[in-house]
Structures are given as structure tokens and as C-alpha cells.
Design an enzyme around this catalytic site. Structure first.
Site, short mmCIF file in Angstrom:
data_model
loop_
_atom_site.label_atom_id
_atom_site.label_comp_id
_atom_site.label_asym_id
_atom_site.label_seq_id
_atom_site.Cartn_x
_atom_site.Cartn_y
_atom_site.Cartn_z
N ASP A 2 90.99 41.17 9.49
CA ASP A 2 91.43 42.53 9.17
C ASP A 2 92.93 42.49 8.83
OD1 ASP A 2 93.22 43.05 11.51
OD2 ASP A 2 91.39 43.06 12.70
N GLU A 41 90.28 39.47 29.87
CA GLU A 41 89.75 38.71 31.01
C GLU A 41 90.17 37.25 30.81
OE1 GLU A 41 85.64 39.44 30.12
OE2 GLU A 41 85.85 38.41 28.21
N GLN A 101 93.66 34.93 13.83
CA GLN A 101 92.32 34.50 13.43
C GLN A 101 91.58 35.68 12.80
OE1 GLN A 101 90.52 31.91 16.84
NE2 GLN A 101 92.04 33.25 17.74
N ALA A 125 94.54 45.09 25.58
CA ALA A 125 95.68 44.74 24.74
C ALA A 125 96.63 45.91 24.54
CB ALA A 125 95.20 44.22 23.38
N HIS A 168 92.10 32.31 9.23
CA HIS A 168 90.68 32.40 8.89
C HIS A 168 90.41 33.28 7.67
CE1 HIS A 168 89.39 31.21 13.28
NE2 HIS A 168 89.81 30.18 12.57
N THR A 184 91.89 36.47 22.42
CA THR A 184 90.99 35.48 21.84
C THR A 184 90.28 34.72 22.95
OG1 THR A 184 90.82 33.52 20.41
CG2 THR A 184 92.96 33.91 21.43
N SER A 185 89.00 34.41 22.71
CA SER A 185 88.17 33.84 23.77
C SER A 185 88.44 32.35 24.00
CB SER A 185 86.69 34.03 23.43
OG SER A 185 86.40 33.38 22.21
N1 APR Z 1 92.15 43.70 24.88
C1 APR Z 1 92.37 42.36 25.02
N2 APR Z 1 91.40 41.45 24.89
C2 APR Z 1 90.18 41.89 24.59
C3 APR Z 1 89.87 43.24 24.41
C4 APR Z 1 90.92 44.17 24.59
N3 APR Z 1 90.74 45.49 24.44
N4 APR Z 1 88.55 43.36 24.12
C5 APR Z 1 88.05 42.13 24.12
N5 APR Z 1 89.02 41.22 24.41
C6 APR Z 1 88.92 39.77 24.52
C7 APR Z 1 87.59 39.29 25.03
O1 APR Z 1 87.59 39.25 26.44
C8 APR Z 1 87.49 37.90 24.40
O2 APR Z 1 88.05 36.91 25.26
O3 APR Z 1 89.06 39.24 23.22
C9 APR Z 1 88.35 38.02 23.13
C10 APR Z 1 87.55 38.04 21.83
O4 APR Z 1 86.90 36.83 21.69
P1 APR Z 1 85.97 36.51 20.41
O5 APR Z 1 85.02 37.64 20.19
O6 APR Z 1 85.40 35.17 20.61
O7 APR Z 1 87.00 36.54 19.19
P2 APR Z 1 87.98 35.39 18.69
O8 APR Z 1 88.49 34.59 19.84
O9 APR Z 1 88.97 36.03 17.80
O10 APR Z 1 87.00 34.49 17.83
C11 APR Z 1 87.53 33.36 17.16
O11 APR Z 1 85.45 33.01 16.07
O12 APR Z 1 83.54 33.63 14.90
C12 APR Z 1 84.83 33.20 14.79
O13 APR Z 1 86.06 33.31 12.85
C13 APR Z 1 85.72 34.08 13.97
O14 APR Z 1 88.13 34.29 14.11
C14 APR Z 1 86.93 34.31 14.86
C15 APR Z 1 86.84 33.16 15.84
#
Ligand code: APR
Length: 235
Positions: free
Chosen positions: A94, A203, A91, A219, A109, A176-177
Site C-alpha cells: 500500500d 504481540e 514490506q 501500532a 515487496h 510484522t510477523s
Molecule cells: N498493530 C501492530 N501490529 C499488528 C496490528 C496492529 N494493529 N495488527 C496486527 N499486527 C501484527 C500481527 O500480530 C502480526 O505479527 O502485524 C503482524 C502482521 O504479520 P503478517 O500478516 O505476517 O504480515 P507481514 O509480516 O507484513 O507479512 C510479510 O508476507 O505474504 C507476505 O508479501 C507479504 O509482505 C508480506 C509478507
């Protein structure tokens, strides 16, 4: 692992967090500092293109100063050494998976380093800014926008992704969240088709209950450990 041949990996912002790229929904994340409705929808671009272009110009410049981390490098190693099918669906916009050396990468994305011409519908490599409305290198029209999928737009290459999920023996979600669909639903698609499902995240994600197995931590620690495990079990 002996029965596993086809792997689909879904990555999100968390895999790039330790490279210094902001996530979206963590504390202090991008969507705390900017409203999605102001910068990440087609309506926002129509209403205030300068604001949107400036936002993406800054993000495009920022990612070019970052380096892949141990998690990207481990996935690139898995990509190079895994004998079966493998697809990294990211997603992320980068290019850190590719800079780490991964080849089987699909950007659902879009990508910061491409500009999309809405006049001739071509994508051109782009490292500079778009705020000054440069001409499209292909058709010359000043109609370039970031090649990033905004809220309300259809993610890219969904047919290919669903085809890979149908064939997957193992589905792994990394960083990913689980807040944004359709990606958040992939775990259920894969599971329905019989894949084993694993979450690797800092988490528990919103969708953690859908995974058969979950490992939580940064990660850069849990991804290389998992890749070592997979490659040694398969050899
Ligand atoms: N290692 C592993 N996981 C991590 C780390 C880390 N160092 N730091 C943060 N996280 C986790 C967080 O706990 C969270 O669950 O990564 C997740 C990031 O979640 P989001 O910020 O929601 O990112 P993402 O899931 O990629 O978002 C999906 O939302 O806004 C849109 O298009 C955008 O592609 C993106 C999509």
C-alpha cells in the site's frame, strides 16, 4: 538516543491493520482466505492469470479507499524531523507511508499502484484494473502484471537495504510477523553490525527473541509514543 544517528525501520502489514487493510497471517487474514500458491507465485500467474489479476485488482481498489493512521503519521513526522539518516523499508504494497507524508520509503515487496510491463520492463503508475489486459502506456504490449513481489521472486533493492542495515545504530521492526525472509533476518543483520534492536508489534512476533527490546500493543498507540520519545531525547 544521543549516540543514535542512523535509523532503519522495517514495517509490515500490522502498521496498516488499523487503517482497515487486511494482514496476511492474523486470524481471518488474507492467507487464511486465499492460498498463497493460487494467487501469489509466478506459477499461479502462469496457470490462472485471471484469478491472480482479479485478486490484485480487488486489493488495488481496496487500498485506495483507506487512510493513513496515527502510526504512519508518526513515522512521517520522524522522517521529517530526524536529523540523521533514516530509511523506512516497508514490506507493504500500500502507499500509506507516502500518503502520510514520509519520503524516505523503500518498497521491498513492490507496490499495488504500479503496473510492471514484462515486455519493456517499465513500471507505470496504475490505479485501475489489469484484468482486461490493457496495453502498456510505454510500449503498447498487453503484458502488464502487478508490481508485487511474489513468493519465489527476489525482493527489490536488497543492496540498498543491506547497506543501510550496516550503517544503522537503531533498527526498529513494526507490525510484522517475522515469518517471511529475507525481511525476517534483518534484525540479526543489524544486530551483528552493532545496532540496537526494537520490536513494536501487537504481540510477540516469531522473531521476537532476536530483539533487545520489545513493546507490544496496537501500532496507533505504541508507534506515536515511541516517536515522541525518540524526538524528544534527540532534541
Ligand atoms: N498493530 C501492530 N501490529 C499488528 C496490528 C496492529 N494493529 N495488527 C496486527 N499486527 C501484527 C500481527 O500480530 C502480526 O505479527 O502485524 C503482524 C502482521 O504479520 P503478517 O500478516 O505476517 O504480515 P507481514 O509480516 O507484513 O507479512 C510479510 O508476507 O505474504 C507476505 O508479501 C507479504 O509482505 C508480506 C509478507
Amino acid at each position: 538516543m544521543k549516540d543514535i544517528r542512523n535509523i532503519v525501520i522495517l514495517s509490515g502489514a500490522g502498521i496498516s491493520a488499523e487503517s482497515g487493510i487486511d494482514t496476511f497471517r492474523s486470524e481471518g487474514g488474507l492467507w487464511e482466505r486465499h492460498r498463497v500458491e493460487d494467487v501469489a507465485t509466478p506459477e499461479a500467474f502462469a496457470r490462472d492469470p485471471d484469478l491472480v489479476l482479479r485478486f490484485y485488482d480487488m486489493r488495488r481498489a481496496a487500498i485506495q479507499t483507506k487512510e493513513p493512521n496515527a502510526a504512519h503519521l508518526a513515522l512521517a513526522r520522524l522522517d521529517a524531523e530526524w536529523p540523521g539518516e533514516l530509511l523506512i523499508v516497508t514490506q507493504n504494497v500500500d502507499n500509506l507511508h507516502e500518503r502520510a507524508g514520509a519520503e524516505r520509503v523503500l518498497h521491498m515487496h513492490g507496490e499495488h499502484l504500479l503496473a510492471w510491463c514484462t515486455a519493456c520492463d517499465t513500471r507505470s503508475p496504475w490505479t485501475g484494473t489489469l484484468i482486461e489486459r490493457p496495453p502498456c502506456p510505454v510500449c503498447g504490449e498487453r503484458a502488464l502484471r502487478p508490481d508485487v513481489v511474489w513468493f519465489g521472486e527476489m525482493p527489490y533493492r536488497m543492496d540498498e537495504i543491506y547497506a543501510a542495515l550496516r550503517e544503522a545504530d537503531l533498527f526498529v521492526s513494526i507490525g510484522t510477523s517475522g515469518a517471511v525472509y529475507p525481511a525476517a533476518g534483518f534484525v540479526r543483520n543489524a544486530r551483528e553490525m552493532g545496532a540496537h534492536t526494537l520490536e513494536l508489534n501487537l504481540e510477540p512476533s516469531k522473531g521476537t527473541r532476536w530483539f533487545e527490546e520489545a513493546r507490544h500493543g496496537p501500532a496507533t498507540q505504541i508507534v506515536p509514543a515511541w516517536v515522541d520519545e525518540v524526538l524528544s531525547a534527540a532534541s
